[in-house]
Design a protein around this motif. Structure first.
Motif, PDB file in Angstrom:
ATOM      1  N   ARG A 123       0.833  -1.208   0.000  1.00 22.76           N
ATOM      2  CA  ARG A 123       0.000   0.000   0.000  1.00 22.76           C
ATOM      3  C   ARG A 123       0.867   1.258   0.000  1.00 22.76           C
ATOM      4  N   MET A 126       2.395   1.604  -3.407  1.00 20.64           N
ATOM      5  CA  MET A 126       1.377   2.049  -4.365  1.00 20.64           C
ATOM      6  C   MET A 126       1.106   3.541  -4.189  1.00 20.64           C
ATOM      7  N   ALA A 127       1.028   4.023  -2.960  1.00 26.38           N
ATOM      8  CA  ALA A 127       0.802   5.457  -2.716  1.00 26.38           C
ATOM      9  C   ALA A 127       1.983   6.267  -3.256  1.00 26.38           C
ATOM     10  N   PHE A 129       3.964   5.319  -5.717  1.00 29.63           N
ATOM     11  CA  PHE A 129       3.874   5.216  -7.174  1.00 29.63           C
ATOM     12  C   PHE A 129       2.856   6.210  -7.720  1.00 29.63           C
ATOM     13  N   GLN A 130       1.693   6.293  -7.066  1.00 34.48           N
ATOM     14  CA  GLN A 130       0.666   7.229  -7.522  1.00 34.48           C
ATOM     15  C   GLN A 130       1.155   8.677  -7.403  1.00 34.48           C
ATOM     16  N   ASN A 131       1.850   8.985  -6.319  1.00 37.11           N
ATOM     17  CA  ASN A 131       2.404  10.328  -6.120  1.00 37.11           C
ATOM     18  C   ASN A 131       3.415  10.644  -7.227  1.00 37.11           C
ATOM     19  N   MET A 133       3.465   9.339 -10.213  1.00 36.43           N
ATOM     20  CA  MET A 133       2.719   9.483 -11.468  1.00 36.43           C
ATOM     21  C   MET A 133       2.145  10.901 -11.598  1.00 36.43           C
ATOM     22  N   VAL A 134       1.669  11.444 -10.487  1.00 40.89           N
ATOM     23  CA  VAL A 134       1.139  12.817 -10.504  1.00 40.89           C
ATOM     24  C   VAL A 134       2.261  13.782 -10.882  1.00 40.89           C
TER      25      VAL A 134
END
Length: 157
Positions: A123, A126-127, A129-131, A133-134
């Motif tokens: 988790r 993933m957080a 990775f998402q950050n 990506m932004v």
């Protein structure tokens, strides 16, 4: 001694019956040898013919009685050991089942804990990775805007 009854663990025997049996010896009860087998064996091995009413045949009766008693003793011991081992075996089986259940529960609890730890780590990754990506999207948008601005500015000159 004539007419007396003698008791044993395998039953009672009347001495009167044994006196009348001199002419027709009974066959053994499945253990030991009968009188005729003994007489034949003695004749074959030693060349001695033993008559039906010879007192030496009383030893056959005594030995067969001993073997009967011994068989009864062995049966009692076998029954006692079978009961003891059956009970002890059942107790050990129950203890083994309880130990297996405890280990299974312990492993399940620790496995769930390990899985939850790994899931928590995934988790967080993933957080992150998402950050990222932004940020990548923002950098790409800014880069595209800069490129457009450069082409437009060069086109003006």
């Amino acid at each position: 001694m004539r007419g007396e009854t003698i008791s044993t663990t395998s039953g009672s025997v009347s001495t009167e019956d044994s006196q009348t049996n001199k002419t027709s010896p009974q066959i053994h009860d499945g253990i030991g040898l009968d009188f005729e087998s003994i007489r034949t064996l003695l004749a074959q091995k030693h060349g001695v013919v033993v008559e039906v009413d010879d007192p030496i045949l009383m030893l056959v009766t005594l030995h067969n009685a001993f073997l009967n008693e011994y068989e009864n003793l062995l049966k009692r011991h076998n029954d006692a050991l079978t009961a003891f081992l059956g009970e002890a075996g059942a107790q050990h089986l129950d203890a083994a089942k309880q130990a297996a259940e405890a280990v299974t529960k312990g492993l399940s609890a620790s496995s769930i804990g390990v899985i939850q730890e790994h899931l928590q780590g995934h988790r967080k990754d993933m957080a992150s990775f998402q950050n990222n990506m932004v940020w990548l999207a923002a950098i790409t948008a800014i880069s595209a805007a800069v490129n457009v601005a450069v082409f437009v500015w060069r086109g003006m000159w």
